[in-house]
Design a protein around this motif. Sequence first.
Motif, PDB file in Angstrom:
ATOM      1  N   ALA A 256      26.854  32.194   6.547  1.00  0.00           N
ATOM      2  CA  ALA A 256      27.496  32.906   5.724  1.00  0.00           C
ATOM      3  C   ALA A 256      28.223  33.712   6.401  1.00  0.00           C
ATOM      4  CB  ALA A 256      26.530  33.576   4.846  1.00  0.00           C
ATOM      5  N   PRO A 257      29.509  34.314   5.922  1.00  0.00           N
ATOM      6  CA  PRO A 257      30.286  35.268   6.298  1.00  0.00           C
ATOM      7  C   PRO A 257      29.457  36.719   6.740  1.00  0.00           C
ATOM      8  CG  PRO A 257      31.253  34.961   4.569  1.00  0.00           C
ATOM      9  CD  PRO A 257      30.163  33.869   4.616  1.00  0.00           C
ATOM     10  N   MET A 258      29.853  37.369   7.772  1.00  0.00           N
ATOM     11  CA  MET A 258      29.170  38.675   7.716  1.00  0.00           C
ATOM     12  C   MET A 258      30.251  40.081   7.369  1.00  0.00           C
ATOM     13  SD  MET A 258      26.770  38.140  11.085  1.00  0.00           S
ATOM     14  CE  MET A 258      27.759  36.871  11.994  1.00  0.00           C
ATOM     15  N   ASP A 259      30.803  40.038   6.114  1.00  0.00           N
ATOM     16  CA  ASP A 259      31.733  40.991   5.737  1.00  0.00           C
ATOM     17  C   ASP A 259      30.869  42.177   5.251  1.00  0.00           C
ATOM     18  OD1 ASP A 259      33.699  39.351   6.703  1.00  0.00           O
ATOM     19  OD2 ASP A 259      33.755  38.341   4.785  1.00  0.00           O
ATOM     20  N   ARG A 260      31.591  43.296   5.028  1.00  0.00           N
ATOM     21  CA  ARG A 260      30.832  44.458   4.281  1.00  0.00           C
ATOM     22  C   ARG A 260      31.121  43.963   2.850  1.00  0.00           C
ATOM     23  NH1 ARG A 260      29.329  49.742   4.994  1.00  0.00           N
ATOM     24  NH2 ARG A 260      29.600  49.503   7.241  1.00  0.00           N
ATOM     25  N   ILE A 261      30.215  44.412   1.964  1.00  0.00           N
ATOM     26  CA  ILE A 261      30.452  44.115   0.485  1.00  0.00           C
ATOM     27  C   ILE A 261      29.818  45.152  -0.473  1.00  0.00           C
ATOM     28  CG2 ILE A 261      30.645  41.737   0.468  1.00  0.00           C
ATOM     29  CD1 ILE A 261      27.702  41.330  -0.313  1.00  0.00           C
ATOM     30  N   GLY A 262      30.110  45.240  -1.446  1.00  0.00           N
ATOM     31  CA  GLY A 262      29.341  46.378  -2.309  1.00  0.00           C
ATOM     32  C   GLY A 262      27.969  46.413  -2.147  1.00  0.00           C
ATOM     33  N   TYR A 263      27.299  47.584  -2.557  1.00  0.00           N
ATOM     34  CA  TYR A 263      25.810  47.845  -2.552  1.00  0.00           C
ATOM     35  C   TYR A 263      25.075  46.853  -3.447  1.00  0.00           C
ATOM     36  CZ  TYR A 263      21.321  49.662  -2.711  1.00  0.00           C
ATOM     37  OH  TYR A 263      19.807  49.847  -2.687  1.00  0.00           O
TER      38      TYR A 263
ATOM     39  N   ALA B 277      20.251  43.713  13.873  1.00  0.00           N
ATOM     40  CA  ALA B 277      20.937  42.876  12.929  1.00  0.00           C
ATOM     41  C   ALA B 277      22.454  42.541  13.534  1.00  0.00           C
ATOM     42  CB  ALA B 277      21.239  43.423  11.730  1.00  0.00           C
ATOM     43  N   SER B 278      23.044  43.352  14.215  1.00  0.00           N
ATOM     44  CA  SER B 278      24.364  43.170  14.648  1.00  0.00           C
ATOM     45  C   SER B 278      24.370  42.593  16.246  1.00  0.00           C
ATOM     46  CB  SER B 278      25.126  44.563  14.663  1.00  0.00           C
ATOM     47  OG  SER B 278      24.611  45.529  15.635  1.00  0.00           O
ATOM     48  N   GLY B 279      23.369  42.812  16.657  1.00  0.00           N
ATOM     49  CA  GLY B 279      23.273  42.353  18.277  1.00  0.00           C
ATOM     50  C   GLY B 279      24.026  43.469  19.169  1.00  0.00           C
ATOM     51  N   GLN B 280      24.298  44.506  18.647  1.00  0.00           N
ATOM     52  CA  GLN B 280      25.241  45.617  19.132  1.00  0.00           C
ATOM     53  C   GLN B 280      24.539  46.871  19.526  1.00  0.00           C
ATOM     54  OE1 GLN B 280      28.215  45.252  20.269  1.00  0.00           O
ATOM     55  NE2 GLN B 280      28.792  43.106  19.358  1.00  0.00           N
ATOM     56  N   SER B 281      23.297  46.942  19.197  1.00  0.00           N
ATOM     57  CA  SER B 281      22.421  48.392  19.260  1.00  0.00           C
ATOM     58  C   SER B 281      22.320  48.681  20.685  1.00  0.00           C
ATOM     59  CB  SER B 281      21.372  48.439  18.645  1.00  0.00           C
ATOM     60  OG  SER B 281      21.345  48.085  17.382  1.00  0.00           O
ATOM     61  N   ARG B 282      22.997  49.846  21.104  1.00  0.00           N
ATOM     62  CA  ARG B 282      22.915  49.912  22.592  1.00  0.00           C
ATOM     63  C   ARG B 282      21.616  50.198  23.238  1.00  0.00           C
ATOM     64  NH1 ARG B 282      26.980  51.691  25.757  1.00  0.00           N
ATOM     65  NH2 ARG B 282      28.398  52.054  23.890  1.00  0.00           N
TER      66      ARG B 282
ATOM     67  N   ALA C 198      24.118  49.995   4.114  1.00  0.00           N
ATOM     68  CA  ALA C 198      22.889  50.479   4.325  1.00  0.00           C
ATOM     69  C   ALA C 198      21.860  49.609   4.323  1.00  0.00           C
ATOM     70  CB  ALA C 198      22.621  51.196   2.882  1.00  0.00           C
ATOM     71  N   SER C 199      22.471  48.279   4.487  1.00  0.00           N
ATOM     72  CA  SER C 199      21.450  47.226   5.066  1.00  0.00           C
ATOM     73  C   SER C 199      20.618  46.696   3.942  1.00  0.00           C
ATOM     74  CB  SER C 199      20.706  47.331   6.093  1.00  0.00           C
ATOM     75  OG  SER C 199      20.033  46.218   6.615  1.00  0.00           O
ATOM     76  N   SER C 200      20.873  45.794   2.982  1.00  0.00           N
ATOM     77  CA  SER C 200      20.165  44.999   2.103  1.00  0.00           C
ATOM     78  C   SER C 200      19.727  43.550   2.525  1.00  0.00           C
ATOM     79  CB  SER C 200      20.616  44.937   0.812  1.00  0.00           C
ATOM     80  OG  SER C 200      21.091  46.268   0.147  1.00  0.00           O
ATOM     81  N   THR C 201      20.801  42.894   2.455  1.00  0.00           N
ATOM     82  CA  THR C 201      20.587  41.309   3.221  1.00  0.00           C
ATOM     83  C   THR C 201      20.094  41.384   4.373  1.00  0.00           C
ATOM     84  OG1 THR C 201      22.589  40.875   3.732  1.00  0.00           O
ATOM     85  CG2 THR C 201      22.409  40.363   1.419  1.00  0.00           C
ATOM     86  N   GLY C 202      20.818  42.427   5.222  1.00  0.00           N
ATOM     87  CA  GLY C 202      20.400  42.412   6.849  1.00  0.00           C
ATOM     88  C   GLY C 202      18.886  42.692   6.776  1.00  0.00           C
TER      89      GLY C 202
END
Length: 344
Positions: free
Chosen positions: A2-9, A94-99, A142-146
């Motif tokens: 599934a695409p990883m776009d920002r959507i509404g809460y 979730a992003s794999g980008q957390s420093r 705010a991370s629901s599905t993530g």
Amino acid sequence: MAPMDRIGYRNAVVRQPESLAEGLNIVRDALDALDLQAFRGKSIGFAGIGASYQAAMVGASYLRDLGIRSFPYCPTDLYGAVDSAAEAFVALSASGQSREISDVMGLRPHLPRIAICRGRDNPLAELTGAVIPTGSGSDNGASSTGYTGMLLAIGMLCDRIADQNAFQEWIRLPSAIGDLLKVAVPSASAAAVLLQNCSSIDLVGAGAGFATAGEGAMLIREAVRIPAAGWDTLNYLHGPMESQDARTGVIAFGNGRETKIAEDMAGFGCPSVLITDRSDIPSAKNLVVIKVPSLSNTVADAIAQIIALQMIVGDMQDAAGLTNITFRYRQTDTKLKPWSPTEV
């Protein structure tokens, strides 16, 4: 995937039956392709930050339920003690980008490491050399599905490490969450009305419920901008509850001592919400009870409980005029790449 776009809460909250159903197969396929022998017989550390730290707490609690030594870690505790924290690590981002997670995993190239992220193509997955993509897809900031997708992947990984054959139990999860999203609407709305004018909110739970309390507190802070804090159930009885009154709220997760906390605080005039799978506790003055399904294990129950809270927060966010807000105080040094308001 599934695409990883920002959507509404609200869009993110209601698509969780779909995202969990997709995640089941994506995670299973990833686990089938991994050799987990290096994790067996070892103490396991779950490392996360922000919401992922709360997920780490759930994972460690569940793995201990399965008889395996396990501990959750915030990166602060892992910059030192390189060889004395755990013998293998599950790195959560979730992003794999957390420093910070990349930092502490980079200090441990000699230990077995596996990442859990939304997808495969990210710096943390490259660093650990092994990844379980959750496939949770589009989400709100705010991370629901993530968050729930990460919990699902953690639970399925724990089962594999412990040689548990529990996939048939996980299959029932998406439909159970779909039912919850329908039947809990009135009680979630009533809870939001009860809480929306609070100056602060305490969230209380034990074990994995303590993690849910922490994640819920962060969600309320991020999405509704009300000060909130997560507390361990028994610790809450030893002083923290003393500040509560009619201006402050409490949300309790669980079936044990949490029920009495919710009932007692409501009796003291404190707006109170109980999220539980018990059916013998009615709502009352100052108390809204939200019944969630009793599912197969600690992790599945944590998913149901946090989704019930996500529903409450959706109503609170709309009532406060904060629908689909983005963070005011986005930090510039917490990710390995620049933040974009269109990404999650």
